[in-house]
Design a protein around this motif. Sequence first.
Motif, PDB file in Angstrom:
ATOM      1  N   GLY A  81      49.635  28.724  54.976  1.00 37.38           N
ATOM      2  CA  GLY A  81      49.019  27.564  55.599  1.00 37.38           C
ATOM      3  C   GLY A  81      48.002  27.909  56.669  1.00 37.38           C
ATOM      4  O   GLY A  81      47.817  27.125  57.607  1.00 37.38           O
ATOM      5  N   VAL A  82      47.358  29.079  56.551  1.00 42.46           N
ATOM      6  CA  VAL A  82      46.332  29.489  57.518  1.00 42.46           C
ATOM      7  C   VAL A  82      45.101  29.970  56.758  1.00 42.46           C
ATOM      8  O   VAL A  82      45.137  30.120  55.538  1.00 42.46           O
ATOM      9  N   SER A  83      44.021  30.240  57.489  1.00 43.89           N
ATOM     10  CA  SER A  83      42.816  30.747  56.838  1.00 43.89           C
ATOM     11  C   SER A  83      43.032  32.194  56.395  1.00 43.89           C
ATOM     12  O   SER A  83      43.897  32.905  56.924  1.00 43.89           O
ATOM     13  N   ALA A  84      42.242  32.633  55.436  1.00 42.17           N
ATOM     14  CA  ALA A  84      42.353  33.998  54.923  1.00 42.17           C
ATOM     15  C   ALA A  84      42.086  35.025  56.023  1.00 42.17           C
ATOM     16  O   ALA A  84      42.796  36.035  56.137  1.00 42.17           O
ATOM     17  N   ALA A  85      41.071  34.771  56.845  1.00 39.79           N
ATOM     18  CA  ALA A  85      40.741  35.719  57.924  1.00 39.79           C
ATOM     19  C   ALA A  85      41.879  35.806  58.941  1.00 39.79           C
ATOM     20  O   ALA A  85      42.254  36.904  59.367  1.00 39.79           O
ATOM     21  N   HIS A  86      42.431  34.663  59.311  1.00 41.09           N
ATOM     22  CA  HIS A  86      43.532  34.663  60.271  1.00 41.09           C
ATOM     23  C   HIS A  86      44.751  35.374  59.683  1.00 41.09           C
ATOM     24  O   HIS A  86      45.415  36.158  60.366  1.00 41.09           O
ATOM     25  N   PHE A  87      45.034  35.097  58.416  1.00 41.56           N
ATOM     26  CA  PHE A  87      46.190  35.745  57.786  1.00 41.56           C
ATOM     27  C   PHE A  87      46.022  37.260  57.755  1.00 41.56           C
ATOM     28  O   PHE A  87      46.927  38.003  58.121  1.00 41.56           O
ATOM     29  N   ALA A  88      44.849  37.726  57.315  1.00 43.59           N
ATOM     30  CA  ALA A  88      44.611  39.176  57.221  1.00 43.59           C
ATOM     31  C   ALA A  88      44.753  39.840  58.586  1.00 43.59           C
ATOM     32  O   ALA A  88      45.371  40.904  58.710  1.00 43.59           O
ATOM     33  N   ARG A  89      44.192  39.216  59.613  1.00 46.53           N
ATOM     34  CA  ARG A  89      44.277  39.754  60.970  1.00 46.53           C
ATOM     35  C   ARG A  89      45.720  39.782  61.459  1.00 46.53           C
ATOM     36  O   ARG A  89      46.203  40.782  61.980  1.00 46.53           O
ATOM     37  N   SER A  90      46.427  38.676  61.266  1.00 44.38           N
ATOM     38  CA  SER A  90      47.820  38.583  61.714  1.00 44.38           C
ATOM     39  C   SER A  90      48.717  39.554  60.956  1.00 44.38           C
ATOM     40  O   SER A  90      49.622  40.163  61.535  1.00 44.38           O
ATOM     41  N   PHE A  91      48.481  39.693  59.663  1.00 41.26           N
ATOM     42  CA  PHE A  91      49.287  40.607  58.853  1.00 41.26           C
ATOM     43  C   PHE A  91      49.106  42.038  59.337  1.00 41.26           C
ATOM     44  O   PHE A  91      50.073  42.771  59.527  1.00 41.26           O
ATOM     45  N   ARG A  92      47.851  42.424  59.562  1.00 42.48           N
ATOM     46  CA  ARG A  92      47.586  43.785  60.029  1.00 42.48           C
ATOM     47  C   ARG A  92      48.211  44.028  61.404  1.00 42.48           C
ATOM     48  O   ARG A  92      48.762  45.099  61.660  1.00 42.48           O
ATOM     49  N   ASP A  93      48.148  43.036  62.279  1.00 43.15           N
ATOM     50  CA  ASP A  93      48.778  43.162  63.596  1.00 43.15           C
ATOM     51  C   ASP A  93      50.291  43.330  63.470  1.00 43.15           C
ATOM     52  O   ASP A  93      50.901  44.113  64.193  1.00 43.15           O
ATOM     53  N   ALA A  94      50.897  42.597  62.543  1.00 43.09           N
ATOM     54  CA  ALA A  94      52.354  42.628  62.395  1.00 43.09           C
ATOM     55  C   ALA A  94      52.855  43.878  61.687  1.00 43.09           C
ATOM     56  O   ALA A  94      53.872  44.453  62.069  1.00 43.09           O
ATOM     57  N   PHE A  95      52.143  44.335  60.652  1.00 42.14           N
ATOM     58  CA  PHE A  95      52.634  45.430  59.821  1.00 42.14           C
ATOM     59  C   PHE A  95      51.865  46.737  59.986  1.00 42.14           C
ATOM     60  O   PHE A  95      52.271  47.771  59.462  1.00 42.14           O
ATOM     61  N   GLY A  96      50.736  46.693  60.673  1.00 38.08           N
ATOM     62  CA  GLY A  96      49.980  47.915  60.920  1.00 38.08           C
ATOM     63  C   GLY A  96      49.070  48.347  59.787  1.00 38.08           C
ATOM     64  O   GLY A  96      48.369  49.342  59.892  1.00 38.08           O
ATOM     65  N   VAL A  97      49.095  47.631  58.686  1.00 41.24           N
ATOM     66  CA  VAL A  97      48.226  47.922  57.537  1.00 41.24           C
ATOM     67  C   VAL A  97      47.757  46.602  56.944  1.00 41.24           C
ATOM     68  O   VAL A  97      48.413  45.573  57.101  1.00 41.24           O
ATOM     69  N   PRO A  98      46.632  46.617  56.233  1.00 42.40           N
ATOM     70  CA  PRO A  98      46.167  45.396  55.575  1.00 42.40           C
ATOM     71  C   PRO A  98      47.120  44.986  54.446  1.00 42.40           C
ATOM     72  O   PRO A  98      47.872  45.830  53.927  1.00 42.40           O
ATOM     73  N   PRO A  99      47.092  43.720  54.039  1.00 44.83           N
ATOM     74  CA  PRO A  99      47.996  43.250  52.980  1.00 44.83           C
ATOM     75  C   PRO A  99      47.907  44.068  51.692  1.00 44.83           C
ATOM     76  O   PRO A  99      48.931  44.377  51.088  1.00 44.83           O
ATOM     77  N   HIS A 100      46.701  44.436  51.272  1.00 47.48           N
ATOM     78  CA  HIS A 100      46.554  45.193  50.026  1.00 47.48           C
ATOM     79  C   HIS A 100      47.259  46.550  50.123  1.00 47.48           C
ATOM     80  O   HIS A 100      47.937  46.974  49.188  1.00 47.48           O
ATOM     81  N   ARG A 101      47.110  47.216  51.242  1.00 44.55           N
ATOM     82  CA  ARG A 101      47.741  48.525  51.402  1.00 44.55           C
ATOM     83  C   ARG A 101      49.263  48.403  51.467  1.00 44.55           C
ATOM     84  O   ARG A 101      49.990  49.234  50.937  1.00 44.55           O
ATOM     85  N   TYR A 102      49.744  47.344  52.094  1.00 48.63           N
ATOM     86  CA  TYR A 102      51.179  47.082  52.139  1.00 48.63           C
ATOM     87  C   TYR A 102      51.715  46.882  50.720  1.00 48.63           C
ATOM     88  O   TYR A 102      52.737  47.459  50.337  1.00 48.63           O
ATOM     89  N   LEU A 103      51.005  46.077  49.926  1.00 50.10           N
ATOM     90  CA  LEU A 103      51.420  45.824  48.554  1.00 50.10           C
ATOM     91  C   LEU A 103      51.391  47.116  47.739  1.00 50.10           C
ATOM     92  O   LEU A 103      52.308  47.389  46.962  1.00 50.10           O
ATOM     93  N   LEU A 104      50.361  47.921  47.920  1.00 52.05           N
ATOM     94  CA  LEU A 104      50.267  49.199  47.220  1.00 52.05           C
ATOM     95  C   LEU A 104      51.456  50.093  47.568  1.00 52.05           C
ATOM     96  O   LEU A 104      52.059  50.720  46.691  1.00 52.05           O
ATOM     97  N   THR A 105      51.840  50.109  48.835  1.00 57.93           N
ATOM     98  CA  THR A 105      53.000  50.900  49.261  1.00 57.93           C
ATOM     99  C   THR A 105      54.261  50.421  48.553  1.00 57.93           C
ATOM    100  O   THR A 105      55.051  51.234  48.067  1.00 57.93           O
ATOM    101  N   ARG A 106      54.455  49.125  48.486  1.00 57.83           N
ATOM    102  CA  ARG A 106      55.644  48.585  47.825  1.00 57.83           C
ATOM    103  C   ARG A 106      55.649  48.923  46.341  1.00 57.83           C
ATOM    104  O   ARG A 106      56.683  49.231  45.765  1.00 57.83           O
ATOM    105  N   ARG A 107      54.484  48.838  45.697  1.00 59.73           N
ATOM    106  CA  ARG A 107      54.402  49.165  44.269  1.00 59.73           C
ATOM    107  C   ARG A 107      54.725  50.636  44.026  1.00 59.73           C
ATOM    108  O   ARG A 107      55.436  50.971  43.079  1.00 59.73           O
TER     109      ARG A 107
END
Length: 142
Positions: free
Chosen positions: A19-45
């Motif tokens: 429920g947020v903008s793509a830019a806000h989500f990407a920024r918040s995700f990186r702040d929370a997990f230390g990596v961008p969403p794509h890299r986090y997903l790649l790690t899980r895969r």
Amino acid sequence: MDAASHEEWPVRRLAEVSGVSAAHFARSFRDAFGVPPHRYLLTRRIERAAALLRDTDLPIIEVAYETGWQSLGTFGRTFRDVTGESPGELRARAQAAPHQRGPVPPCFLSAAHRPHLTMAVSEKRRREAAGILGCTTTTEDP
């Protein structure tokens, strides 16, 4: 994303779910997990693929498809870039080593085997091609 790492998770989809903008989500995700969403997903895969290679007899192509890759070549190349060994090499090494795991909680085992993606795979390839991958800090003797 963790429960369905085999699915495509573009930032736009994640932002819509949140429920947020793509830019806000990407920024918040990186702040929370230390990596961008794509890299986090790649790690899980990669984690899931490594577990399937170690713990099952599924063909490598099935492991690739089950963990979200559309191409065996891309899976093999990315897996080697991240882990330092091919899927077949990891499977052979895991089968040769005895599975003597003690009473360690699975979450700790997963964290210990988690690949550390400190840079994008494309950046890693570029540095390898230029011959500058590795520790860039040097220590001088006094």
